[in-house]
Every structure is written in structure tokens, then in C-alpha cells.
Scaffold this motif. Sequence first.
Motif, mmCIF file in Angstrom:
data_model
loop_
_atom_site.group_PDB
_atom_site.id
_atom_site.type_symbol
_atom_site.label_atom_id
_atom_site.label_comp_id
_atom_site.label_asym_id
_atom_site.label_seq_id
_atom_site.Cartn_x
_atom_site.Cartn_y
_atom_site.Cartn_z
ATOM 1 N N ILE A 234 0.953 -1.135 -0.007
ATOM 2 C CA ILE A 234 -0.112 -0.054 0.132
ATOM 3 C C ILE A 234 0.953 1.101 -0.014
ATOM 4 C CG2 ILE A 234 -1.950 1.313 1.142
ATOM 5 C CD1 ILE A 234 -2.590 -1.775 0.342
ATOM 6 N N SER A 235 0.651 2.116 -1.040
ATOM 7 C CA SER A 235 1.607 3.368 -0.956
ATOM 8 C C SER A 235 1.364 4.233 0.160
ATOM 9 C CB SER A 235 1.394 3.815 -2.277
ATOM 10 O OG SER A 235 0.012 4.665 -2.399
ATOM 11 N N GLY A 236 2.253 5.079 0.420
ATOM 12 C CA GLY A 236 2.269 6.224 1.314
ATOM 13 C C GLY A 236 1.032 7.003 1.093
ATOM 14 N N PRO A 237 1.043 7.554 -0.001
ATOM 15 C CA PRO A 237 -0.098 8.363 -0.376
ATOM 16 C C PRO A 237 -1.650 7.802 -0.039
ATOM 17 C CG PRO A 237 1.164 8.733 -2.155
ATOM 18 C CD PRO A 237 1.740 7.734 -1.046
ATOM 19 N N ALA A 238 -1.604 6.491 -0.461
ATOM 20 C CA ALA A 238 -2.877 5.573 -0.280
ATOM 21 C C ALA A 238 -3.361 5.552 1.190
ATOM 22 C CB ALA A 238 -2.959 4.251 -1.054
ATOM 23 N N GLN A 239 -2.054 5.082 2.029
ATOM 24 C CA GLN A 239 -2.286 5.332 3.475
ATOM 25 C C GLN A 239 -2.968 6.360 4.043
ATOM 26 O OE1 GLN A 239 1.259 3.594 5.261
ATOM 27 N NE2 GLN A 239 1.527 1.753 4.025
ATOM 28 N N GLN A 240 -2.300 7.345 3.693
ATOM 29 C CA GLN A 240 -2.801 8.865 4.385
ATOM 30 C C GLN A 240 -4.285 8.828 3.740
ATOM 31 O OE1 GLN A 240 -0.106 11.926 3.862
ATOM 32 N NE2 GLN A 240 1.618 10.914 4.780
ATOM 33 N N ILE A 241 -4.578 8.955 2.734
ATOM 34 C CA ILE A 241 -5.815 9.402 2.167
ATOM 35 C C ILE A 241 -7.043 8.395 2.777
ATOM 36 C CG2 ILE A 241 -7.482 9.312 0.046
ATOM 37 C CD1 ILE A 241 -4.984 10.200 -1.511
ATOM 38 N N GLY A 242 -6.533 6.928 2.944
ATOM 39 C CA GLY A 242 -7.373 5.951 3.292
ATOM 40 C C GLY A 242 -7.592 6.202 4.761
ATOM 41 N N CYS A 243 -6.633 6.796 5.703
ATOM 42 C CA CYS A 243 -6.847 6.988 7.066
ATOM 43 C C CYS A 243 -7.920 8.311 7.054
ATOM 44 C CB CYS A 243 -5.670 7.374 7.735
ATOM 45 S SG CYS A 243 -4.581 6.102 8.273
ATOM 46 N N ALA A 244 -7.594 9.121 6.370
ATOM 47 C CA ALA A 244 -8.589 10.379 6.231
ATOM 48 C C ALA A 244 -10.240 10.034 6.109
ATOM 49 C CB ALA A 244 -8.121 11.359 5.573
ATOM 50 N N ALA A 245 -10.361 9.100 4.811
ATOM 51 C CA ALA A 245 -11.714 8.917 4.348
ATOM 52 C C ALA A 245 -12.463 7.906 5.598
ATOM 53 C CB ALA A 245 -11.413 8.097 3.200
ATOM 54 N N LEU A 246 -11.409 7.279 5.951
ATOM 55 C CA LEU A 246 -12.060 6.061 6.925
ATOM 56 C C LEU A 246 -12.647 6.480 8.248
ATOM 57 C CD1 LEU A 246 -10.067 2.849 6.331
ATOM 58 C CD2 LEU A 246 -12.323 3.242 5.641
ATOM 59 N N GLY A 247 -11.902 7.706 8.661
ATOM 60 C CA GLY A 247 -12.081 8.463 10.056
ATOM 61 C C GLY A 247 -13.126 9.629 9.870
#
Length: 340
Positions: A234-247
Motif C-alpha cells: 500500500i503506497s504512502g499516499p494511499a495510506q494517508q488518504i485511506g486514514c482520512a476517508a475511513l475516519g
Amino acid sequence: MLEHGGNLNDAARHYGRPRSQWLDLSTGINPRPYPAPAIAADAWHRLPEASPALEQAACAYYGAPRMLAVAGTQAAIQALPQLRLRQDGRPAQVVVAAPIYAEHAHCWQRAGHAVREVPYAALDEAVQGAACDVLVLCNPNNPTGTRVAPAQLLQWAAHLAARGGWLVVDEAFGDTFPEQSVAAHTAAHTASSGLIVLRSVGKFFGLAGLRLGFVAAAPTLLDALADWLGPWTISGPAQQIGCAALGDSQWQQATLQQLLAAGERLQALLAAHGIASHGTALFQWWPEPQAVAFHQAMAQEGIWVRLFTRGAGGIRLGLPPDEAGWERLQQALHRWSRRG
């Protein structure tokens, strides 16, 4: 490769219409995606380590005790048949619900397993039979929207787990039916230890290009899957965007209400033109006797829809992105219903 929705380059080439002139309704992806935040500079620079924050956000949102982030649920769909071979040492007898997202049967067959496609109405009989080590289904189903009650799924999971089997439930379109999810039951040391649930960030959040999904399962199976998939998935950008969206619960609640209303609107629009459809808040599907002709008629209007030719044939439509898209679809359906 199998054909999928979203293949707009193919449509543009075949019909000689530029991409910018198409209304793409061929997928079930939210046309109003989550507004991705700015990405920290080190996300582009550093190798992406496993993110406990992303797993915690996913577990909180999906209600699962543990989850593994994967590069879209497609990665898990391809890996699970290989993992089953490695763990069991022999091909499995696999029952795949039909109709279904075609990659499921394709990936199990390609790995050498014996696959039977069984209609949803006959799944219980298939599970009870001896020739079923693994059952794979979508809930709600893609493309039809058919749903199976959680109690039934857990009964199947327990039955299969008792003989070392798996139940794989693809909940990629499950965000608008949260009460139907069985992700919370994927804990270790239970009768449902063979229960595997797939979840997608691409559909509800409209972030298909992010390539981010999750697998909920017993910890031992998730560890084996992580080992199979390897590092840096999982790319770093995907991790950051995923955290924001899921929260972002405020965005989630507002989007859920908007999508439920849009799904009802699409079903009503189709009904007004003589089409009895069903599906989810993100798409509608119906068995269309003239599926190829409908698909071609919409394409001539610059509207790209999903054509299914297996069996009796069918059509799946996603949501228009704006009022101009709704009006364009309405006019095209009007001309189709008035054809003579």
C-alpha cells in the motif's frame, strides 16, 4: 484479461467519440469521491511501512477485529486461491455464486481449483453437499444487488469451517448496507475461523484509483496472506488518504444519505421507462432481453453502460455525476422506450 466496467478507452476507440464526451455509468463507483487531503511530502519519498493507524481506522469503520490492507480487493481475489493451495496442498472444490463479479471464478479456476457456479437460490444445497470446500459470493451481489442474510452466512461459515473450509464474502458494495456485514465475526478461535470478508474503499468513497481494500479474517490467515503479498503493498499516499476517508464520519453519513436517495432516483427513472430494476444505492441491474441492442443504443448516445451477455443477458447502470448527466440519461431512456 476479463472485461470490466470503466473501460472508457475501449469505448472511445470503438465508437470514435473522445473520452471527454462520454457519460460513464459502467461502474458502481460513487461519482462524487471523497475529497482527498494534501499528501505529506515524505509519503512520496519513503518506502511505505505497514500502518497501524490505517488498520485501526479500517477496523473501526468496518467493525472487524483485525484487517489487512491490500492494493484493492482484486489483490486478495487473486491471492486467496494461491494461498489455499499452499495451505491445503491440493485443489479445492469451490462453489462460486452466480452471477457474480467474474474475477472470482476466473482466479480460482486459473489456480487449478475445481469451480462450480451456482445460482444464489441453490447455494444452501451446494454448501451442505460434500463437494464444497470453499464458497465465494458477493453480498450485496455484483451485479444484481442480491443480498444474503448475515445469519445464513454465519451458518454457512460454521459448516464449512468445521471441515476446514472457507467462506469468502465480498462486501465491496456493503457500505450502504452496514447491517448486512459479517466482518465483525472474523475473529480467531471461533466456529467461523474460515470466514474471510473483503471490503473496498473504491466504491462508496469513490476512490477506485487509490487501489485500497481490506481483508478481515482470522489473524493466522491474515498473516499468511500478508506474507504471500509481500512488502510495500500500500503506497504512502494511499495510506494517508485511506486514514482520512475511513475516519471522516461526517462525510460518510452525508454521503450515505445522498447515495440512498440517488439509488432510489435511478430505480424510479428506469421504472418510468418500463424497466423493472434492482440493485444497491450505487447501481441498478436488470435482465434485459435486448441487452446488446440497449448497450449499443446507449453508446450511440455517448452513455457507457455495463453489458452482461452470459445467461439471459443483463444491464447494470451506475449513478450519473450531476444534473446534466441525469438529464442526458433520461433523454436516452426516453428514446429507447419510444423506439419502433
